[in-house]
Design an enzyme around this catalytic site. Sequence first.
Site, PDB file in Angstrom:
ATOM      1  N   CYS A  30       0.866  -1.186   0.000  1.00 26.42           N
ATOM      2  CA  CYS A  30       0.000   0.000   0.000  1.00 26.42           C
ATOM      3  C   CYS A  30       0.901   1.233   0.000  1.00 26.42           C
ATOM      4  CB  CYS A  30      -0.980  -0.025   1.174  1.00 26.42           C
ATOM      5  SG  CYS A  30      -0.192  -0.005   2.805  1.00 26.42           S
ATOM      6  N   ASN A  37       2.356   1.339   4.413  1.00 27.45           N
ATOM      7  CA  ASN A  37       2.673   0.042   5.067  1.00 27.45           C
ATOM      8  C   ASN A  37       2.377   0.083   6.571  1.00 27.45           C
ATOM      9  OD1 ASN A  37       5.588  -2.112   5.497  1.00 27.45           O
ATOM     10  ND2 ASN A  37       3.495  -2.717   5.166  1.00 27.45           N
ATOM     11  N   CYS A  85      -1.294   0.634   7.466  1.00 25.46           N
ATOM     12  CA  CYS A  85      -2.737   0.384   7.606  1.00 25.46           C
ATOM     13  C   CYS A  85      -3.175  -0.818   6.764  1.00 25.46           C
ATOM     14  CB  CYS A  85      -3.550   1.617   7.188  1.00 25.46           C
ATOM     15  SG  CYS A  85      -3.242   3.075   8.220  1.00 25.46           S
ATOM     16  N   ARG A  86      -3.271  -0.629   5.459  1.00 27.67           N
ATOM     17  CA  ARG A  86      -3.896  -1.662   4.624  1.00 27.67           C
ATOM     18  C   ARG A  86      -3.030  -2.890   4.388  1.00 27.67           C
ATOM     19  NH1 ARG A  86      -5.142   2.381  -0.108  1.00 27.67           N
ATOM     20  NH2 ARG A  86      -3.238   3.248   0.805  1.00 27.67           N
ATOM     21  N   SER A  87      -1.763  -2.693   3.995  1.00 23.46           N
ATOM     22  CA  SER A  87      -0.971  -3.889   3.645  1.00 23.46           C
ATOM     23  C   SER A  87      -0.627  -4.768   4.848  1.00 23.46           C
ATOM     24  CB  SER A  87       0.268  -3.530   2.823  1.00 23.46           C
ATOM     25  OG  SER A  87       1.128  -2.649   3.482  1.00 23.46           O
ATOM     26  N   ASP A 119      -8.172   3.876   1.321  1.00 29.02           N
ATOM     27  CA  ASP A 119      -7.232   4.292   2.363  1.00 29.02           C
ATOM     28  C   ASP A 119      -8.016   4.709   3.613  1.00 29.02           C
ATOM     29  OD1 ASP A 119      -5.328   5.439   3.922  1.00 29.02           O
ATOM     30  OD2 ASP A 119      -4.509   6.739   2.348  1.00 29.02           O
TER      31      ASP A 119
HETATM   32  P1  4NP Z   1      -1.677   2.775   4.205  1.00 25.71           P
HETATM   33  O1  4NP Z   1      -2.294   4.111   4.835  1.00 25.71           O
HETATM   34  O2  4NP Z   1      -1.148   3.147   2.842  1.00 25.71           O
HETATM   35  O3  4NP Z   1      -2.865   1.875   4.141  1.00 25.71           O
HETATM   36  O4  4NP Z   1      -0.623   2.321   5.167  1.00 25.71           O
HETATM   37  C1  4NP Z   1      -1.622   5.325   4.898  1.00 25.71           C
HETATM   38  C2  4NP Z   1      -0.721   5.555   5.901  1.00 25.71           C
HETATM   39  C3  4NP Z   1      -0.093   6.769   5.974  1.00 25.71           C
HETATM   40  C4  4NP Z   1      -0.348   7.754   5.047  1.00 25.71           C
HETATM   41  C5  4NP Z   1      -1.251   7.507   4.034  1.00 25.71           C
HETATM   42  C6  4NP Z   1      -1.892   6.291   3.959  1.00 25.71           C
HETATM   43  N1  4NP Z   1       0.295   8.999   5.142  1.00 25.71           N
HETATM   44  O5  4NP Z   1      -0.020   9.890   4.325  1.00 25.71           O
HETATM   45  O6  4NP Z   1       1.137   9.200   6.006  1.00 25.71           O
END
Ligand code: 4NP
Length: 156
Positions: A10, A13, A15-17, A125
Amino acid sequence: MSKPAVLFVCLGNICRSPLAEAAFRAEAERIGLAVDIDSAGTGDWHAGEPPDRRAQAVARRHGADISGLRARQVTRRDFYQFTHVVALDSENLAALAALRPKDATASLSLLLDHAPGREGEAVADPYYGDQSGFETTWRDVEAGAAGLARRIAAEA
Ligand code: 4NP
């Protein structure tokens, strides 16, 4: 075929992945599929950090402990180390397609392309939302993980 190895990717790294990694690990264990599993982000802002607290909480509610995971950024080398690189949304899929070496051995796909009827959909997201968004994320990654595990089991 060599042992399958799946990398979920994602943006951050955190939240989703990590949740895709946990859901896929549970599904692989359930069906007896031997597979290496990891996750990474296309971005490096959260490298070295554990998963977001809300992701840890939703994983715990569904029986998985992801507190020991640490974020890292995807590398070109991952396209040789893994047999399947799986993006959580189309932006990350595009970033991975740009990074992917020409002679890469890994296949590249979108997670929900493996969930029948949900082809082309993104795992949204949840970072800027509330805890309920993480339940949606869990349901989405479970659907993709189940289909992907079935597909890899059939390839083996
Ligand atoms: P992820 O979520 O891609 O599912 O881990 C996010 C985590 C952090 C951010 C964006 C999405 N960020 O902008 O910091």
